[in-house]
Write a protein that holds these residues in place. Structure first.
Motif, PDB file in Angstrom:
ATOM      1  N   LEU A   1       0.971   4.469  -2.636  1.00 52.60           N
ATOM      2  CA  LEU A   1       0.981   6.009  -2.085  1.00 52.60           C
ATOM      3  C   LEU A   1       1.925   6.676  -2.882  1.00 52.60           C
ATOM      4  CD1 LEU A   1       0.400   5.946   1.847  1.00 52.60           C
ATOM      5  CD2 LEU A   1      -1.352   6.329   0.121  1.00 52.60           C
TER       6      LEU A   1
ATOM      7  N   ASN B   1      -2.530   8.888   7.095  1.00 49.54           N
ATOM      8  CA  ASN B   1      -3.130   7.504   6.575  1.00 49.54           C
ATOM      9  C   ASN B   1      -2.143   6.451   7.026  1.00 49.54           C
ATOM     10  OD1 ASN B   1      -6.026   7.157   5.599  1.00 49.54           O
ATOM     11  ND2 ASN B   1      -5.291   9.235   5.086  1.00 49.54           N
TER      12      ASN B   1
ATOM     13  N   VAL C   1      -8.198   1.666   2.070  1.00 55.30           N
ATOM     14  CA  VAL C   1      -8.012   0.476   2.357  1.00 55.30           C
ATOM     15  C   VAL C   1      -8.504   0.150   3.884  1.00 55.30           C
ATOM     16  CG1 VAL C   1      -6.100  -1.254   3.330  1.00 55.30           C
ATOM     17  CG2 VAL C   1      -5.872  -0.029   1.100  1.00 55.30           C
ATOM     18  N   PRO C   2      -8.296   1.186   5.008  1.00 54.83           N
ATOM     19  CA  PRO C   2      -8.842   0.999   6.235  1.00 54.83           C
ATOM     20  C   PRO C   2     -10.343   0.783   6.043  1.00 54.83           C
ATOM     21  CG  PRO C   2      -6.976   2.579   6.459  1.00 54.83           C
ATOM     22  CD  PRO C   2      -7.562   2.219   4.691  1.00 54.83           C
TER      23      PRO C   2
ATOM     24  N   LEU D   1     -13.100   6.380  11.864  1.00 55.59           N
ATOM     25  CA  LEU D   1     -12.560   6.615  10.200  1.00 55.59           C
ATOM     26  C   LEU D   1     -13.434   7.728   9.640  1.00 55.59           C
ATOM     27  CD1 LEU D   1     -11.460   3.270   8.809  1.00 55.59           C
ATOM     28  CD2 LEU D   1     -10.184   4.999   9.683  1.00 55.59           C
TER      29      LEU D   1
ATOM     30  N   ILE E   1     -10.894  14.919  -1.451  1.00 55.34           N
ATOM     31  CA  ILE E   1      -9.552  15.094  -1.442  1.00 55.34           C
ATOM     32  C   ILE E   1      -8.917  14.963  -2.805  1.00 55.34           C
ATOM     33  CG2 ILE E   1      -7.264  15.179  -0.499  1.00 55.34           C
ATOM     34  CD1 ILE E   1      -8.535  14.139   2.054  1.00 55.34           C
TER      35      ILE E   1
ATOM     36  N   LEU F   1     -10.799  16.436   9.277  1.00 56.35           N
ATOM     37  CA  LEU F   1      -9.835  16.601   8.371  1.00 56.35           C
ATOM     38  C   LEU F   1      -9.877  16.724   6.980  1.00 56.35           C
ATOM     39  CD1 LEU F   1      -7.106  14.398  10.357  1.00 56.35           C
ATOM     40  CD2 LEU F   1      -7.552  16.849  10.611  1.00 56.35           C
TER      41      LEU F   1
ATOM     42  N   LEU G   1      -5.856   4.937  -0.025  1.00 55.79           N
ATOM     43  CA  LEU G   1      -6.645   5.621   1.398  1.00 55.79           C
ATOM     44  C   LEU G   1      -7.884   4.837   1.872  1.00 55.79           C
ATOM     45  CD1 LEU G   1      -5.910   9.360   0.526  1.00 55.79           C
ATOM     46  CD2 LEU G   1      -4.531   7.762   1.616  1.00 55.79           C
TER      47      LEU G   1
ATOM     48  N   ILE H   1      -2.709   4.760   9.964  1.00 58.45           N
ATOM     49  CA  ILE H   1      -4.139   4.059  10.229  1.00 58.45           C
ATOM     50  C   ILE H   1      -4.054   2.962   9.322  1.00 58.45           C
ATOM     51  CG2 ILE H   1      -6.443   4.580   9.620  1.00 58.45           C
ATOM     52  CD1 ILE H   1      -5.728   7.366   9.989  1.00 58.45           C
ATOM     53  N   ILE H   2      -3.552   2.833   8.000  1.00 57.02           N
ATOM     54  CA  ILE H   2      -3.237   1.727   6.966  1.00 57.02           C
ATOM     55  C   ILE H   2      -2.553   0.595   7.699  1.00 57.02           C
ATOM     56  CG2 ILE H   2      -2.635   0.825   5.010  1.00 57.02           C
ATOM     57  CD1 ILE H   2      -3.120   3.720   3.890  1.00 57.02           C
TER      58      ILE H   2
ATOM     59  N   VAL I   1     -12.814  10.888  11.697  1.00 63.45           N
ATOM     60  CA  VAL I   1     -11.528  11.578  11.488  1.00 63.45           C
ATOM     61  C   VAL I   1     -11.702  12.267   9.976  1.00 63.45           C
ATOM     62  CG1 VAL I   1      -9.139  11.112  10.916  1.00 63.45           C
ATOM     63  CG2 VAL I   1     -10.131  10.078  12.782  1.00 63.45           C
TER      64      VAL I   1
ATOM     65  N   ILE J   1       0.190  18.492  -0.272  1.00 69.84           N
ATOM     66  CA  ILE J   1      -1.197  18.207   0.141  1.00 69.84           C
ATOM     67  C   ILE J   1      -1.335  16.691   0.368  1.00 69.84           C
ATOM     68  CG2 ILE J   1      -3.783  18.579   0.216  1.00 69.84           C
ATOM     69  CD1 ILE J   1      -3.210  21.295  -0.947  1.00 69.84           C
TER      70      ILE J   1
ATOM     71  N   ALA K   1      -8.074  19.477   3.919  1.00 73.97           N
ATOM     72  CA  ALA K   1      -7.175  19.082   2.642  1.00 73.97           C
ATOM     73  C   ALA K   1      -7.706  19.711   1.348  1.00 73.97           C
ATOM     74  CB  ALA K   1      -6.827  17.777   2.870  1.00 73.97           C
TER      75      ALA K   1
ATOM     76  N   PHE L   1     -12.319  -2.700   7.946  1.00 74.63           N
ATOM     77  CA  PHE L   1     -13.136  -2.551   8.924  1.00 74.63           C
ATOM     78  C   PHE L   1     -14.421  -2.733   8.790  1.00 74.63           C
ATOM     79  CE2 PHE L   1      -9.726   0.127  10.892  1.00 74.63           C
ATOM     80  CZ  PHE L   1      -9.180  -0.620  11.629  1.00 74.63           C
TER      81      PHE L   1
ATOM     82  N   SER M   1      -4.596  -1.039  10.334  1.00 78.26           N
ATOM     83  CA  SER M   1      -5.802  -1.689   9.694  1.00 78.26           C
ATOM     84  C   SER M   1      -5.490  -3.031   9.159  1.00 78.26           C
ATOM     85  CB  SER M   1      -6.764  -0.841   8.966  1.00 78.26           C
ATOM     86  OG  SER M   1      -5.977  -0.755   7.758  1.00 78.26           O
ATOM     87  N   VAL M   2      -4.120  -3.102   8.495  1.00 75.32           N
ATOM     88  CA  VAL M   2      -3.835  -4.287   7.852  1.00 75.32           C
ATOM     89  C   VAL M   2      -3.390  -5.188   8.923  1.00 75.32           C
ATOM     90  CG1 VAL M   2      -1.880  -5.025   6.251  1.00 75.32           C
ATOM     91  CG2 VAL M   2      -3.077  -3.019   5.534  1.00 75.32           C
TER      92      VAL M   2
ATOM     93  N   TYR N   1     -14.326   1.264  15.089  1.00 72.27           N
ATOM     94  CA  TYR N   1     -13.043   1.861  14.116  1.00 72.27           C
ATOM     95  C   TYR N   1     -13.674   2.479  12.754  1.00 72.27           C
ATOM     96  CZ  TYR N   1      -9.439   0.017  16.869  1.00 72.27           C
ATOM     97  OH  TYR N   1      -8.625  -0.356  18.075  1.00 72.27           O
TER      98      TYR N   1
ATOM     99  N   VAL O   1      -1.857  14.257   3.565  1.00 65.22           N
ATOM    100  CA  VAL O   1      -2.783  13.247   3.844  1.00 65.22           C
ATOM    101  C   VAL O   1      -2.432  11.832   3.890  1.00 65.22           C
ATOM    102  CG1 VAL O   1      -4.876  12.267   2.466  1.00 65.22           C
ATOM    103  CG2 VAL O   1      -4.505  14.755   2.740  1.00 65.22           C
TER     104      VAL O   1
ATOM    105  N   TRP P   1      -4.731  -5.527  11.774  1.00 65.62           N
ATOM    106  CA  TRP P   1      -6.030  -5.873  12.245  1.00 65.62           C
ATOM    107  C   TRP P   1      -6.586  -7.144  11.242  1.00 65.62           C
ATOM    108  CZ3 TRP P   1      -9.089  -4.572  16.522  1.00 65.62           C
ATOM    109  CH2 TRP P   1     -10.474  -4.773  16.206  1.00 65.62           C
TER     110      TRP P   1
ATOM    111  N   VAL Q   1       0.713  -1.207  -0.180  1.00 60.73           N
ATOM    112  CA  VAL Q   1       0.198   0.079  -0.213  1.00 60.73           C
ATOM    113  C   VAL Q   1       0.846   1.171   0.038  1.00 60.73           C
ATOM    114  CG1 VAL Q   1      -1.764   1.250   1.225  1.00 60.73           C
ATOM    115  CG2 VAL Q   1      -2.049  -1.417   1.041  1.00 60.73           C
TER     116      VAL Q   1
END
Lengths: 265, 220
Positions: A135, A166, B170-171, B199, B146, B206, B168, A169-170, B202, A158, B210, B175, A173-174, B195, A162, A176, A131
């Protein structure tokens, strides 16, 4: 401190002074590190010689993450303080970090073949690296898609911020997802501590990779600054050539131009 | 007040200009139909993958309508006028994201049970599927804003945007599917839903900043 290096000329002078030393450190640590990693370090009692992939894989994965940290930090500096070198640094860091991330994925896959019996396993760490690789690709694609350099640099900054929010967080989550779907990971988490005969070559390889990254980053920033200088020169040259033609647009200027032409004939 | 007027305008536009809600839902249906055709009609296999397939298809359907979020207004100049309005750009972005969710996210939530039946999902999972989509899709609209804002000046932004946005997502995917699979396997779905809600919150906090920064940059 930071604004001292906002001056491109000063940065180039400093970089020129540092680059030979970085080159020596990179070459030396790669020679020693690779020799120790490939020849003198012992094979693993379970994995045999394939453990030697680790000496490339682990530093690559680290540099992939580090490259994104530099990218995000530089993007922040370029957005907040309009630091003129920061966006060059962010742009320069992306391809290096992406290459290291790709190398980490490739070596991970090569390592997986003897260990897991397949070229690709949806292991949590490999998946997060994949991932991260995407990005990087998105960041570079955005840079190349916007023609105006200043707009491209801001838009990419920007996106980088961002992405930086993330990334953890990614990663979470991965991890998890992975614990839900693959309870038994073959990689030992933490695992038994590494023998110093393996730790030393790994440490030296880390030094080599970091020095290499710093060296290429400086080269790329210098190249970027030079490219901008060429761009400005070309622009000025074009403006000068277009000058008389542009002046002809006004009626007065046209008459003037006519007069010049007639004088010439 | 102007905020709600803007949401109303966006919803009306989406409804009247070729009805993007219907298109997104149709795409959702067709995309999900491709999976049994590709994988085979074995009901136990389909039931096993149903939650994942529906969530992935929802992700793609949300993307499908995102490139219209700012592009049209940018091209016909109404975005410039909106930028001149006293309402801050952050709120304009938020209003547009809410409208996008109302016209794309909400229809997907409503259509999802039908697809779940097609994929032989256990009927116990239908409720949680709708709930997880309802909690998770706002994050898709907000994060997607965004990407839409960053690519608004790019000529072929529709190709670039998925590349920027999908990593972005993926999470949210993890979940969202996790919540449905948890219920299907008789485990509590609570943590996954929390979760997922986090997400979305958040993203709500935010993403407008952006996206607004990117829009201001595009209008410079």
């Amino acid at each position: 401190m930071m604004h001292r290096f906002a001056n491109p000329t000063r940065f180039v002078r400093l970089a020129d002074r540092m680059l030979p030393w970085l080159f020596i450190v990179t070459l030396g640590s790669f020679a020693v590190g690779l020799y120790m990693a490939l020849i003198t370090s012992p094979p693993d009692y379970q994995q045999g010689d394939s453990v030697r992939i680790m000496y490339v894989h682990a530093p690559s994965a680290w540099m992939g993450l580090f490259g994104y940290m530099v990218l995000a930090g530089a993007s922040f500096a370029s957005l907040v303080w309009r630091h003129p070198l920061a966006d060059a640094a962010a742009k320069a860091s992306a391809p290096i970090g992406a290459a290291f991330t790709g190398l980490a994925l490739l070596t991970g896959s090569l390592w997986g073949q003897p260990m897991w019996g397949t070229w690709w396993v949806w292991d949590a760490r490999l998946t997060s690296m994949l991932v991260l690789f995407f990005l990087y690709l998105g960041y570079m694609a955005l840079w190349s898609a916007i023609e105006d350099r200043q707009k491209a640099s801001k838009a990419a900054a920007i996106l980088a911020l961002v992405g930086a929010i993330n990334v953890p967080i990614i990663k979470f989550s991965v991890d998890w997802w992975n614990t839900l779907h693959q309870p038994a990971s073959i990689m030992r988490q933490g695992g038994p501590s590494m023998d110093s005969a393996m730790l030393w070559p790994l440490g030296i390889m880390f030094v080599a990779f970091n020095a290499y990254y710093a060296m290429v980053l400086m080269w790329r920033i210098k190249a970027e600054l030079a490219a901008r200088k060429i761009e400005t020169l070309r622009y000025n040259q074009a403006a000068r050539q277009e000058g008389p033609a542009a002046r002809q647009e006004g009626p007065a200027a046209r008459q003037e131009g006519q007069a010049v032409l007639e004088e010439g004939s | 007040m102007a905020f709600f007027a803007l949401i109303g305008r966006e919803v009306r536009l989406a409804w009247r200009q070729g009805n993007s809600s219907a298109m997104a839902v149709t795409f959702f249906l067709v995309a999900v139909t491709l999976f049994p055709l590709g994988i085979g009609p074995e009901l136990s296999v389909l039931a096993r993958i149903s939650a994942g397939v529906i969530w992935v298809a929802a992700l793609l359907s949300a993307l499908l309508t995102l490139d219209r979020l700012f592009q049209q207004d940018f091209e016909d100049g109404s975005l410039d006028l909106l930028a001149l309005a006293p309402m801050p750009m952050e709120l304009i972005v938020l209003a547009k994201s809410i409208a996008h969710w109302l016209t794309t996210g909400l229809p997907l939530v409503v259509a999802a049970p039908l697809l779940a039946v097609l994929l032989n999902m256990d009927s116990g999972g239908l409720g949680i599927l709708m709930l997880s989509l309802a909690i998770g899709t706002p994050a898709l609209s907000l994060t997607g804003a965004i990407g839409a804002a960053l690519t608004v000046t790019v000529r072929r932004g529709g190709v670039l945007m998925p590349l920027l946005i999908l990593p972005l997502y993926v999470p949210t995917l993890i979940f969202g599917v996790g919540a449905v699979d948890a219920v299907l396997n008789n485990i509590v779905a609570g943590p996954n839903l929390l979760y997922l809600g986090a997400l979305s919150l958040v993203a709500l906090a935010l993403a407008p900043f952006a996206a607004a920064a990117a829009i201001r940059l595009a209008l410079e």
